[in-house]
Each structure stands twice: as structure tokens, then as C-alpha cells.
Design a protein around this motif. Structure first.
Motif, PDB file in Angstrom:
ATOM      1  N   PRO A   1       0.795  -1.105  -0.028  1.00  9.91           N
ATOM      2  CA  PRO A   1       0.376   0.004   0.263  1.00  9.91           C
ATOM      3  C   PRO A   1       0.804   0.921  -0.017  1.00  9.91           C
ATOM      4  N   TRP A   2       1.858   0.998   0.965  1.00 10.81           N
ATOM      5  CA  TRP A   2       3.082   2.490   1.041  1.00 10.81           C
ATOM      6  C   TRP A   2       3.290   2.712  -0.590  1.00 10.81           C
ATOM      7  N   HIS A   3       3.828   1.486  -1.117  1.00  5.22           N
ATOM      8  CA  HIS A   3       4.339   1.566  -2.901  1.00  5.22           C
ATOM      9  C   HIS A   3       3.671   2.276  -3.399  1.00  5.22           C
ATOM     10  N   GLN A   4       2.504   1.878  -3.498  1.00  7.23           N
ATOM     11  CA  GLN A   4       0.681   2.051  -4.473  1.00  7.23           C
ATOM     12  C   GLN A   4       0.192   3.819  -4.296  1.00  7.23           C
ATOM     13  N   MET A   5       0.553   3.832  -2.522  1.00  8.34           N
ATOM     14  CA  MET A   5       0.322   5.528  -2.642  1.00  8.34           C
ATOM     15  C   MET A   5       1.197   6.377  -3.186  1.00  8.34           C
ATOM     16  N   ARG A   6       2.545   5.863  -2.566  1.00  6.38           N
ATOM     17  CA  ARG A   6       3.708   6.744  -3.299  1.00  6.38           C
ATOM     18  C   ARG A   6       3.735   6.874  -4.812  1.00  6.38           C
ATOM     19  N   LYS A   7       3.246   5.887  -5.425  1.00 12.13           N
ATOM     20  CA  LYS A   7       3.274   5.832  -7.134  1.00 12.13           C
ATOM     21  C   LYS A   7       2.473   6.550  -7.735  1.00 12.13           C
ATOM     22  N   GLN A   8       1.559   6.523  -6.921  1.00 10.09           N
ATOM     23  CA  GLN A   8       0.630   7.685  -7.272  1.00 10.09           C
ATOM     24  C   GLN A   8       0.117   8.258  -7.030  1.00 10.09           C
ATOM     25  N   TYR A   9       0.671   8.831  -5.960  1.00  9.29           N
ATOM     26  CA  TYR A   9       0.736  10.534  -5.646  1.00  9.29           C
ATOM     27  C   TYR A   9       2.160  10.915  -5.053  1.00  9.29           C
TER      28      TYR A   9
ATOM     29  N   LYS B   1       5.923  15.139  -4.724  1.00  8.08           N
ATOM     30  CA  LYS B   1       8.039  14.279  -4.412  1.00  8.08           C
ATOM     31  C   LYS B   1       8.768  14.759  -3.866  1.00  8.08           C
ATOM     32  N   ARG B   2       8.821  16.484  -3.920  1.00  9.14           N
ATOM     33  CA  ARG B   2      10.131  17.237  -3.685  1.00  9.14           C
ATOM     34  C   ARG B   2       9.706  17.349  -2.458  1.00  9.14           C
ATOM     35  N   SER B   3       8.704  16.916  -1.543  1.00 10.62           N
ATOM     36  CA  SER B   3       8.104  17.306  -0.465  1.00 10.62           C
ATOM     37  C   SER B   3       8.397  15.500   0.296  1.00 10.62           C
ATOM     38  N   LEU B   4       8.696  14.529  -0.202  1.00 14.37           N
ATOM     39  CA  LEU B   4       8.865  13.505   0.184  1.00 14.37           C
ATOM     40  C   LEU B   4      10.619  13.835  -0.094  1.00 14.37           C
ATOM     41  N   ASP B   5      10.951  13.830  -1.323  1.00 18.49           N
ATOM     42  CA  ASP B   5      12.406  13.610  -1.666  1.00 18.49           C
ATOM     43  C   ASP B   5      13.242  14.521  -0.380  1.00 18.49           C
ATOM     44  N   ILE B   6      13.045  15.580   0.114  1.00 21.71           N
ATOM     45  CA  ILE B   6      13.154  16.690   1.471  1.00 21.71           C
ATOM     46  C   ILE B   6      13.711  15.300   2.328  1.00 21.71           C
ATOM     47  N   ILE B   7      13.055  14.668   3.026  1.00 20.09           N
ATOM     48  CA  ILE B   7      12.347  14.075   3.904  1.00 20.09           C
ATOM     49  C   ILE B   7      13.624  12.568   3.552  1.00 20.09           C
ATOM     50  N   GLU B   8      13.851  12.129   2.964  1.00 26.59           N
ATOM     51  CA  GLU B   8      14.359  10.989   2.258  1.00 26.59           C
ATOM     52  C   GLU B   8      15.620  10.977   2.056  1.00 26.59           C
ATOM     53  N   ARG B   9      15.967  12.000   1.482  1.00 31.98           N
ATOM     54  CA  ARG B   9      17.798  12.587   1.273  1.00 31.98           C
ATOM     55  C   ARG B   9      18.326  13.651   2.416  1.00 31.98           C
TER      56      ARG B   9
ATOM     57  N   LEU C   1       8.419  21.771   5.689  1.00 31.36           N
ATOM     58  CA  LEU C   1       9.549  21.615   4.274  1.00 31.36           C
ATOM     59  C   LEU C   1       7.722  20.537   3.196  1.00 31.36           C
ATOM     60  N   LEU C   2       7.101  20.153   4.332  1.00 27.22           N
ATOM     61  CA  LEU C   2       6.058  19.290   3.540  1.00 27.22           C
ATOM     62  C   LEU C   2       5.102  19.993   2.686  1.00 27.22           C
ATOM     63  N   HIS C   3       4.712  20.102   1.363  1.00 28.46           N
ATOM     64  CA  HIS C   3       3.583  21.074   0.968  1.00 28.46           C
ATOM     65  C   HIS C   3       2.769  19.374   0.174  1.00 28.46           C
ATOM     66  N   ILE C   4       1.590  18.371   0.666  1.00 29.63           N
ATOM     67  CA  ILE C   4       1.064  17.598   0.233  1.00 29.63           C
ATOM     68  C   ILE C   4      -0.195  18.220  -0.284  1.00 29.63           C
TER      69      ILE C   4
END
Length: 784
Positions: free
Chosen positions: A386-394, A401-409, A514-517
Motif C-alpha cells: 500500500p505504501w508503494h501504491q500511494m507513493r506511485k500514485q501521489y 515528490k519534492r516534499s518526500l524527497d526532502i525527508i528521504e535525502r 518542508l511539506l506541501h502535500i
């Protein structure tokens, strides 16, 4: 969108007079210093590559070889036996220049040949493991010569990764030896008919499919650096589709008795600084290579490479570990908000006081979470698909993606928890249990479980960490945590008013959200809420119990001439028998880092010798004290031998696991391997080693004792037990199980461990002995 404007280095507008260019000096200054810092790192990496590339020689030895060759030529002697003249014939220079250049070329080739020879010799020396079986007995002349040669080749100060290319490859055991050791390990667990059946399965596997699978495995061992580690990482960790929270991730705790400061922002400032100082040492390879305690034997350091700036990202069938070379910020979570905290300013690392100042700004930020932000971390706590599907879709493009990249990097993740934890108040034992549960899973959405590790700073200044397991094993993160705690308390320190030391640049920019979802409302509920429900159900089922055992430690155990680890493992077997009425397949983690890219091997610590000793106690057998000691020492020696064999590549389970993987690739089924790999580990144990005891002055500061860390239960009807031997007089235990299993209880098992340790010590310390101690409150249900 103030954050977007701050990210722009320049702005311009078109006017009738032309283009009005507006430069942001602050942004350009940051870009300049970031570039300078990046180039310094590159130069440092290139320098380190040269130094470790020629180890155990040194770069300056090249000059020595050149001078020696030129000196012999000056004395009209040709050490090259004509090679210099042949090289000279192919150089289009004058006679004198040809002689000099050809001598340099020959000297360089000779130098490189000597380096290869030295590295080959070092690899041969590190492939010798008989020393391990002589540690507590008479040392052979061979081992004495080996130690002398190894010390000579290791005399020059190495970098962190200097030994990597000299470490031997993990050997593939023979099928016959592995099956023999396997059958011996399950003998105390099986009845005679069941053991006979398993023996027939093993013999059939050896004579038919086993040899075919073994040939493929040997081919991989010739080609790959390590025939186990890549498959272990992929199939045991990354391909798991269930939650990694509780099931895979583990935790580490703060000091037991003291908290250096009660100011949350100050503890965060020193902790973050200590972690970044450790990262600097890793990047510059200034850390001393880990070694087998008390020896000069190096251990593989490959796991350090992905310690920082690393994230596990979900996939449909398998996850992927992503690692970035560097990151100049950390991601911070507080009361539903995610912040990016820059830890460098004008190319320099912020002081602890400046980081405290920035953390305090985050704590004082009154802004509420954005829609979908507060519980976003629950996606990392639930099932992976489910996490993969949410990530792929949204989260595959745009602002999400930019907001998520900030956390992961980010270098790592920091949670500023609004709770208080630690051994405090009127219920210290219960508070330790709640402290462990909080570190293991928190609220299920206030940690980012995909990061290589997350730091938790509590409201009362207590701290801890939660680590993702796929990139490294516990000893690696424990090394980091030891350095962090020691640097925080003894090196950085605090002022009299419990704040960090150092000055503050008040002009530092405020940390920004840092997030704008941008998620549809239905997706937020369907994705995040579903993952949170799964995670909370898992978290609520975990029963954690943490307790320090203070009656005695390794000091008294050693006086019995028994290994402390073996003593504890035997005690665990006695405790489990009293708790469940029988023995079970027991997992103890052992390292294989004597080999390149080695990770772990299993020690099957429920052995025939251990069971014989436990039965002697349980059955109240009349025996003398000397007979009891003999049985205990036999069990201890047997356990130590199993541990040494696992460390030296002669283990059971990793070999069988790889044979099973090969069978799946070939599309063939093995009833034997299928049954072996499906056996449950109802007792999963691990010792957390103290690797840098020199950092802690336990004698003068006895209160600065770490609690160690723990993990969740491996089997639904089993226990997870982690322990750390602290100093001479203390052992800390972490026990976990599941409330949903009516046959397990972490507190009950903890009490049985406590009693087992005391009973065995009393039994072994008594002079005249007529009878063993009683069973205790829990009577055995059955005996296998």
C-alpha cells in the motif's frame, strides 16, 4: 509560499529601462560555501582512495623504492635484470632522460608489485582462524608466528576501509558438514521417530539435489564478494511485504540512571552535533577499523557506508535502499509538522548551541499541521505494498515528490516527542517498559521508519533511536550510538543552566515547514488511515519488558571459568524450559564480519550439552558441586565452539538459506529445505556488544550506563531477548513478546531469566552440593 521564494538565488523584472536584476547575497553565499565543502570532500575521498589503495604500504614508500633503484643504478648495478633497458628503448627522450624515466617506471611497477604481494600476504594471514579456538588454552607456535606477522603488516595506522580488499571471502561449507551440524542441533528438540525422519530427509537431500545446488553456490562464491549478504539483504529484509516497524526495526536507549540535561532542545542540539561529528569521521575515514575485542583482527567496515543519507523506499515486490553522498540538513518532526533543519552555515557545521536555538524555534512554532501531514509517517509503518501504491500514485511527481524527497535525502530523521520517558517517577520498572515501546513504534506515525535511523528526543531530555535493519546490523548502529552518548555527555557537555555550549548566530534563517502535500481527501483516509490501523494493531500487540540485572555480572561469571555469553544463553534455556515446559529452536546472532561484506550467522544455542545441564536442574538430580560445574563447563564450551564456528564461516543456517534460494531460481522443490526454512525461532536472542569501552569511565562515572537496545519478537508465540553486559557487575535485558499469544508473557519470562541467573550462580558457587535448586513458580508442562 515563502519557502519557495527563499530558495531562489536571484530575481529579475523587465522594466522600460531594461532588466532589473536582484541578487540574493545570502543564497549565493550558501551556494558558494556548499560547493567549496563539496570539493573538499571530493579531494579528501581521492586522497583516502590512494592511502587505502596501497595499504599496508604507504604512499611515501614509493619514494623510498625510487631512491633505492636510482642508488643502485648510480653504483652501476642493475636490479631490474635488464628491464630498465627494455623500457628505455621505447621512450622518445634523450639518453639521460630515458634512463631517469625508465627507472621511475620500473620503480613504480616494482612498488605496485610489492603492494600486491603485501596485500596477498595480509589476506592469507586474515584467512587463518585457528587462533579463535586457542583463545582460552595453550597457544600453538603457528598462532604465535601468525600474530607476529599480522602485527608487522598492520603496524601502520589504517583508515576505516583500509582492510576491505584484504579481508577473505566467506567460504562455502560442504553439504556433508552442514547437514551433520544441523542434525546435531535439532537432536534435543525431536523425538526419536521425528529425528529418524529428519535424518532420512537430510540424507536424501545430500545424495540427490544438494550437490547440484552446491555447485551453483560455489560458482557464486567464486564470482561474488560474499555469497550470502546480497541475498540475505534482499530476501530476508527488502522483499518482506509486511510492516518493518516492530517486525524488523530495532531500538537503542539512553543512559539508564542519568539524563545530561532536562532541556529538550539542548539534548537535541548535542545529539545532532555528535551524530554529525561521527558522520564527518566516517566520510574522512578517520574512525579506527573495528576489531575483534582484545586483538588486532579487523572486521569488515562495509556497513558504515550507508549509515547516513540513506532511505529504504517501497516497491511492489521488493524495496530499494537509496543512498546519497551527502546531505546538509536533517528532517525534524514535531507535533504533526515536518521541518528541514540546515546544519551547515557558510560551509561550517553549526555549533551545538546554534542547533539548540534552531530546535527551540521549531518547538515554539505554533502553526498547525497541514492536511495530510500529521500522520504521513504511518505510511512507513504499515504494509509495504500500500505504501508503494500511494507513493506511485501521489508522490511520483510535482510538489508531493519534492516534499518526500526532502525527508528521504536528509542525513537522518529527528522526532521531538511531546512525551516524557525514562526510569522515573513512582513506577520505574513500568516506565522502562513504556520507554522501550515508545522507541520501538511510538505513535506509529511520528517516526520515519524507512530512514536508516531516526533519533527521538523526549520532552524531559531523554533520547533514543530507532534503526532500519536492512542496511546494517545492530553492532554497527551500536558503535554510532556509543560515540553519540559519550560525545554528548563527556565531550560537548552543557552549561550550568543545562544548555548547550557555544555561541549563537541570531541571523540564522528560521527552520521552515518542508511539506506541501496535495492529496485527495479520500486518498488520505484510504491510504494513511489504513496503514495507521495496521501499524497500531501491531504496536498494541507488543509486550515489552526491560530490566537491569544487578546481582552480579561478567566478573563473577569469569571466576567460574565460564564464558559470560554462554552463561546467559544457558540461563535463557533454563528460563524458557520453566516458562514453557520444554526446549525450542533458539536463535543467537553471531557476526561474520571477519569476512568481506559479512553480516550475521545463527548460533543454535539450544544444544545437547545445554539441555543436559538444564534437565539436571529441572529434575532436581542429586549431584556434587563439581559435577554441576563440569556439566556447565561442557555446555559453555559447546556453546563457545558453536559461536566460533559461526564466526569463521562454518555455520548452518546461511548456507541452507542460500541453497534454498538457488533451488527457487532453478524451479526445484526440496522437502528438506522447505521444512528447515519453515521452522519457527520461538526464542530469538542477541547480545549488544560494548565496542568502545574507552569512551565511558564506568569506574568514576558508574551512573553513565547505557541500557542497550531491543527488538520485537520473531515468532508470534515466541520471545525476543536482547541483552548487554555492562562493566563487571550488571547485565541489562530487553524482552518482547505478543499479548495475543496466551502462552507468552514478557514480564513472566523476565522473572524466569532473573531466577535462572541466580539459581545457576548459586549452584556453581556452593561448596558442598547435594541437590539443585527447585524449579521455581512455573512448572514445566512437558518435556521433549
Amino acid at each position: 509560499m515563502a519557502e519557495a521564494h527563499q530558495a531562489v538565488a536571484f530575481q529579475f523584472t523587465i522594466t522600460p529601462e531594461g532588466i532589473d536584476l536582484q541578487l540574493s547575497y545570502q543564497a549565493l553565499n550558501q551556494i558558494y560555501h556548499s560547493g567549496v565543502r563539496s570539493w573538499k570532500r571530493r579531494v579528501s575521498r581521492m586522497r583516502n582512495r590512494v592511502i587505502k589503495g596501497v595499504y599496508p604500504a604507504s604512499p611515501s614508500s614509493w619514494l623510498f623504492v625510487v631512491i633505492a633503484i636510482l642508488a643502485t643504478l648510480y653504483m652501476r648495478s642493475d636490479p631490474s635484470m635488464g628491464l630498465i633497458d627494455k623500457i628505455q628503448q621505447h621512450l622518445p627522450l634523450s639518453s639521460q632522460g630515458q634512463t631517469m624515466l625508465s627507472a621511475l617506471v620500473f620503480s613504480t611497477l616494482l612498488w605496485l608489485s610489492l603492494i600486491l604481494a603485501l596485500r596477498f600476504c595480509l589476506k592469507l594471514l586474515l584467512s587463518y582462524h585457528q587462533w579463535m579456538f586457542e583463545m582460552h588454552g595453550p597457544v600453538s607456535n603457528t598462532t604465535k608466528v601468525w600474530v607476529t606477522l599480522l602485527r608487522l603488516l598492520s603496524s601502520r595506522k589504517p583508515l576505516l576501509y583500509s582492510y576491505q580488499t584484504s579481508l577473505p571471502h566467506l567460504p562455502v561449507p560442504t553439504i556433508k558438514d552442514t547437514l551433520s551440524r544441523y542434525l546435531q542441533s535439532v537432536r534435543p528438540l525431536l523425538s526419536d521417530p521425528a529425528y529418524k525422519r529428519m535424518t532420512e530427509l537430510a540424507n536424501g537431500f545430500e545424495s540427490n539435489l544438494g550437490n547440484r545446488l552446491q555447485r551453483y553456490l560455489k560458482l557464486k562464491a567464486l564470482w561474488a564478494t560474499n555469497y550470502v549478504s546480497d541475498w540475505w539483504e534482499e530476501y530476508i529484509y527488502l522483499r518482506s511485504r509486511g510492516p518493518i516497524m516492530v517486525n524488523s526495526n530495532y531500538y537503542g536507549m539512553d543512559f539508564l540512571f542519568v539524563t545530561p540535561t532536562s532541556v529538550q532542545a539542548a539534548r537535541a542540539g548535542n545529539t545532532i552535533t555528535a551524530l554529525l561529528l561521527y558522520r564527518r569521521k566516517v566520510n574522512r575515514e578517520e574512525l579506527k577499523p573495528s576489531r575483534v575485542p582484545g586483538t588486532v583482527i579487523p572486521l569488515c567496515a562495509a556497513q558504515y557506508e550507508r549509515m547516513f543519507n540513506t532511505t529504504r523506499t517501497p516497491g511492489l515486490e521488493t524495496d530499494v535502499l537509496q543512498h546519497w553522498q551527502d546531505s546538509e540538513y536533517v528532517a525534524v518532526y514535531h507535533k504533526g509538522r515536518f521541518f528541514r533543519l540546515w546544519v551547515y552555515n557558510a560551509g561550517r557545521l553549526l555549533s551545538p548551541r546554534e542547533i539548540e536555538h534552531q530546535i527551540q524555534r521549531i518547538l515554539d512554532d505554533p502553526s498547525p499541521p497541514l492536511p495530510g501531514e500529521e500522520r504521513l509517517g504511518a505510511l512507513t509503518a504499515g504494509d509495504r505494498v500500500p505504501w508503494h501504491q500511494m507513493r506511485k500514485q501521489y508522490f511520483s511527481s510535482g510538489i508531493n515528490k519534492r516534499s518526500l524527497d526532502i525527508i528521504e535525502r536528509a542525513a537522518f530523521f529527528v522526532t521531538l516527542d511531546d512525551e516524557e520517558q525514562g526510569m522515573k517517577g513512582d513506577d520505574p520498572a513500568g516506565n522502562l517498559d513504556r520507554y522501550a515501546k515508545s522507541l520501538l513504534h511510538g505513535k506509529c506515525y511520528d517516526r520515519w521508519f524507512d530512514k536508516s535511523f531516526s533519533i527521538v528526543i523526549y520532552k524531559n531530555g531523554k533520547n533514543g533511536l530507532n534503526a532500519e535493519h536492512s542496511w546494517a546490523d545492530a553492532p554497527t548502529i551500536a558503535h554510532l550510538w556509543e560515540f553519540t552518548l559519550a560525545t554528548d555527555a563527556f565531550q560537548l557537555g552543557y552549561t550550568d543552566d543545562e544548555h548547550c555550549k557555544g555561541d549563537v548566530d541570531r541571523m540564522l534563517p528560521h527552520p521552515r515547514s518542508l511539506l506541501h502535500i496535495d492529496l485527495p481527501l479520500s486518498s488520505k483516509c484510504l491510504g494513511i488511515c489504513t496503514s495507521l490501523t495496521v501499524a497500531q494493531s501491531l504496536a498494541d500487540d507488543v509486550d515489552c519488558h526491560v530490566f537491569p540485572f544487578r546481582e552480579f555480572g561478567k566478573g563473577r561469571v569469569k571466576k567460574l571459568r565460564v564464558s559470560p555469553d554462554a552463561f546467559i544463553q544457558i540461563s535463557l534455556q533454563l528460563a524458557y524450559y520453566r516458562d514453557r515446559g520444554g526446549f525450542c529452536l533458539t536463535y543467537e546472532a553471531s557476526m561474520t564480519r571477519l569476512f568481506r561484506e559479512g553480516r550475521t550467522e545463527t548460533v543454535r544455542s539450544c544444544s545437547n550439552e545445554t539441555c543436559a545441564f538444564v534437565k539436571m536442574i529441572i529434575q532436581n538430580t542429586l549431584c556434587s558441586a563439581e559435577q554441576c560445574r563440569r556439566l556447565l563447563r561442557l555446555a559453555s564450551e559447546g556453546h563457545q565452539n558453536l559461536y566460533r564456528m559461526a564466526m569463521t564461516g562454518a555455520g548452518i543456517d546461511r548456507h541452507l538459506f542460500c541453497l534454498y534460494v538457488v533451488s527457487k531460481y532453478l524451479g526445484v522443490d526440496s522437502p528438506f529445505l522447505k521444512e528447515v526454512l519453515s521452522e519457527p525461532w520461538r526464542l530469538s536472542t542477541s547480545q549488544t556488544p560494548i565496542q568502545q569501552i574507552e569512551l565511558f569511565d564506568i569506574k568514576n562515572h558508574p551512573d553513565y550506563i547505557s541500557l542497550g537496545g531491543g527488538f520485537g519478537p520473531v515468532a508470534d508465540d515466541g520471545y525476543g531477548v536482547s541483552y548487554i553486559i555492562v562493566g563487571e557487575d550488571m547485565i541489562n535485558f530487553h524482552v518482547s513478546s505478543k499479548y495475543s499469544c496466551k502462552e507468552t508473557d514478557s514480564h513472566r519470562f523476565g522473572a524466569e531469566i532473573h531466577k535462572a541467573l541466580q539459581d545457576i550462580m548459586a549452584l556453581m558457587s556452593a561448596e558442598p552440593k547435594s541437590a539443585a535448586p527447585s524449579r521455581g513458580p512455573s512448572q514445566p508442562k512437558k518435556q521433549l
